[in-house]
Design a protein around this motif. Structure first.
Motif, PDB file in Angstrom:
ATOM      1  N   ILE A 187       0.869  -1.183   0.000  1.00  0.00           N
ATOM      2  CA  ILE A 187       0.000   0.000   0.000  1.00  0.00           C
ATOM      3  C   ILE A 187       0.903   1.229   0.000  1.00  0.00           C
ATOM      4  CG2 ILE A 187      -1.713   1.324   1.286  1.00  0.00           C
ATOM      5  CD1 ILE A 187      -2.843  -1.336   2.275  1.00  0.00           C
ATOM      6  N   TYR A 188       0.697   2.072  -0.998  1.00  0.00           N
ATOM      7  CA  TYR A 188       1.507   3.275  -1.163  1.00  0.00           C
ATOM      8  C   TYR A 188       0.735   4.485  -0.677  1.00  0.00           C
ATOM      9  CZ  TYR A 188       4.120  -0.010  -3.954  1.00  0.00           C
ATOM     10  OH  TYR A 188       4.809  -1.117  -4.363  1.00  0.00           O
ATOM     11  N   SER A 189       1.335   5.243   0.232  1.00  0.00           N
ATOM     12  CA  SER A 189       0.656   6.340   0.908  1.00  0.00           C
ATOM     13  C   SER A 189       1.093   7.722   0.460  1.00  0.00           C
ATOM     14  CB  SER A 189       0.892   6.238   2.421  1.00  0.00           C
ATOM     15  OG  SER A 189       0.535   4.974   2.893  1.00  0.00           O
ATOM     16  N   VAL A 190       2.119   7.798  -0.367  1.00  0.00           N
ATOM     17  CA  VAL A 190       2.641   9.096  -0.791  1.00  0.00           C
ATOM     18  C   VAL A 190       2.736   9.139  -2.303  1.00  0.00           C
ATOM     19  CG1 VAL A 190       4.627  10.659  -0.708  1.00  0.00           C
ATOM     20  CG2 VAL A 190       3.980   9.376   1.309  1.00  0.00           C
ATOM     21  N   TYR A 195       4.679   6.502  -6.549  1.00  0.00           N
ATOM     22  CA  TYR A 195       4.061   6.286  -5.246  1.00  0.00           C
ATOM     23  C   TYR A 195       5.044   5.577  -4.326  1.00  0.00           C
ATOM     24  CZ  TYR A 195      -0.284   7.612  -7.470  1.00  0.00           C
ATOM     25  OH  TYR A 195      -1.266   8.321  -8.144  1.00  0.00           O
ATOM     26  N   TYR A 196       4.965   5.905  -3.030  1.00  0.00           N
ATOM     27  CA  TYR A 196       5.881   5.363  -2.041  1.00  0.00           C
ATOM     28  C   TYR A 196       5.118   4.867  -0.818  1.00  0.00           C
ATOM     29  CZ  TYR A 196       9.317   7.711  -4.918  1.00  0.00           C
ATOM     30  OH  TYR A 196      10.084   8.110  -5.976  1.00  0.00           O
ATOM     31  N   HIS A 197       5.692   3.864  -0.172  1.00  0.00           N
ATOM     32  CA  HIS A 197       5.135   3.282   1.050  1.00  0.00           C
ATOM     33  C   HIS A 197       5.669   4.026   2.276  1.00  0.00           C
ATOM     34  CE1 HIS A 197       3.964   0.250   4.004  1.00  0.00           C
ATOM     35  NE2 HIS A 197       5.190   0.316   4.476  1.00  0.00           N
ATOM     36  N   ILE A 198       4.824   4.172   3.292  1.00  0.00           N
ATOM     37  CA  ILE A 198       5.249   4.710   4.588  1.00  0.00           C
ATOM     38  C   ILE A 198       4.842   3.704   5.648  1.00  0.00           C
ATOM     39  CG2 ILE A 198       4.927   6.526   6.309  1.00  0.00           C
ATOM     40  CD1 ILE A 198       4.216   8.419   4.132  1.00  0.00           C
ATOM     41  N   PHE A 253       8.585  19.219  -7.686  1.00  0.00           N
ATOM     42  CA  PHE A 253       7.849  17.999  -7.362  1.00  0.00           C
ATOM     43  C   PHE A 253       6.584  18.357  -6.593  1.00  0.00           C
ATOM     44  CE2 PHE A 253      12.157  16.725  -8.064  1.00  0.00           C
ATOM     45  CZ  PHE A 253      12.044  15.552  -8.776  1.00  0.00           C
ATOM     46  N   LYS A 254       5.477  17.693  -6.940  1.00  0.00           N
ATOM     47  CA  LYS A 254       4.212  17.851  -6.227  1.00  0.00           C
ATOM     48  C   LYS A 254       4.040  16.635  -5.332  1.00  0.00           C
ATOM     49  CE  LYS A 254       2.138  20.600  -9.798  1.00  0.00           C
ATOM     50  NZ  LYS A 254       1.062  21.513  -9.675  1.00  0.00           N
ATOM     51  N   VAL A 255       3.724  16.887  -4.065  1.00  0.00           N
ATOM     52  CA  VAL A 255       3.653  15.813  -3.079  1.00  0.00           C
ATOM     53  C   VAL A 255       2.303  15.859  -2.381  1.00  0.00           C
ATOM     54  CG1 VAL A 255       4.722  14.807  -1.015  1.00  0.00           C
ATOM     55  CG2 VAL A 255       6.130  16.087  -2.651  1.00  0.00           C
ATOM     56  N   LYS A 256       1.714  14.686  -2.163  1.00  0.00           N
ATOM     57  CA  LYS A 256       0.543  14.571  -1.306  1.00  0.00           C
ATOM     58  C   LYS A 256       0.595  13.237  -0.582  1.00  0.00           C
ATOM     59  CE  LYS A 256      -2.598  13.359  -5.067  1.00  0.00           C
ATOM     60  NZ  LYS A 256      -3.872  13.662  -5.696  1.00  0.00           N
ATOM     61  N   LEU A 257      -0.119  13.179   0.530  1.00  0.00           N
ATOM     62  CA  LEU A 257      -0.039  12.066   1.470  1.00  0.00           C
ATOM     63  C   LEU A 257      -1.446  11.529   1.726  1.00  0.00           C
ATOM     64  CD1 LEU A 257       1.783  10.652   3.698  1.00  0.00           C
ATOM     65  CD2 LEU A 257       1.198  12.588   5.144  1.00  0.00           C
ATOM     66  N   GLN A 258      -1.588  10.208   1.759  1.00  0.00           N
ATOM     67  CA  GLN A 258      -2.892   9.596   2.026  1.00  0.00           C
ATOM     68  C   GLN A 258      -2.849   8.846   3.353  1.00  0.00           C
ATOM     69  OE1 GLN A 258      -4.219   6.373  -0.573  1.00  0.00           O
ATOM     70  NE2 GLN A 258      -6.249   7.292  -0.609  1.00  0.00           N
ATOM     71  N   ASP A 259      -3.893   9.038   4.189  1.00  0.00           N
ATOM     72  CA  ASP A 259      -3.960   8.315   5.455  1.00  0.00           C
ATOM     73  C   ASP A 259      -4.699   6.989   5.272  1.00  0.00           C
ATOM     74  OD1 ASP A 259      -6.711   8.929   5.501  1.00  0.00           O
ATOM     75  OD2 ASP A 259      -6.498  10.459   7.047  1.00  0.00           O
TER      76      ASP A 259
END
Length: 145
Positions: free
Chosen positions: A67-70, A82-85, A121-127
């Motif tokens: 699951i990638y959150s970023v 997409y990246y995992h946290i 770079f455009k960054v957003k984070l998903q909870d």
């Protein structure tokens, strides 16, 4: 990619819990902090991009590595990477959290036929609840051949 997991894990250990008298939003909010280097030769070095975050229920990150959150998007491209946290709070806990996350991105290259390009770079984070944070844009960096 392995460096990203190690760095995020270390940073998550230092994430501070919010004070009880402060009201944090339940949807994560992020802010651009830094990007280095500001000038680079293509394929030359990795990029370090740092954002800060606050979250009212601490549901950032997941233990499932699939699951990638970023989302991080090079402004020159159409689609993000997409990246995992890893989880930033213990399982089952609801905590107000704030801190910083640093992502190590691979070196980039000139896409066009010129010898130099600028990008950001455009960054957003998903909870874990599926809420996306606001989107932030980094300062520009320059890449040359």
């Amino acid at each position: 990619m392995k460096n990203i997991f190690i760095l995020i894990t270390i940073l998550s250990l230092f994430a501070s819990c919010g004070k009880d008298d402060e009201k944090y939003p339940l949807i994560p909010e992020i802010k651009f902090e830094s990007i280095t280097p500001s000038t680079m030769t293509e394929f030359g070095s990795q990029i370090s991009l740092t954002i800060s975050y606050i979250d009212g229920d601490g549901d950032i990150g997941t233990s499932d590595p699939d699951i990638y959150s970023v989302s991080i998007k090079d402004a020159r491209l159409n689609t993000p990477d997409y990246y995992h946290i890893n989880p930033l709070t213990p399982p089952g806990e609801t905590l107000q959290i704030e801190g910083e996350l640093t992502f190590i991105l691979p070196g980039i290259f000139v896409i066009g036929s010129g010898t130099q390009e600028n990008t950001s770079f455009k960054v957003k984070l998903q909870d874990r609840a599926g809420n996306w944070s606001n989107e932030v844009t980094s300062s520009q960096i320059s890449v040359t051949k």
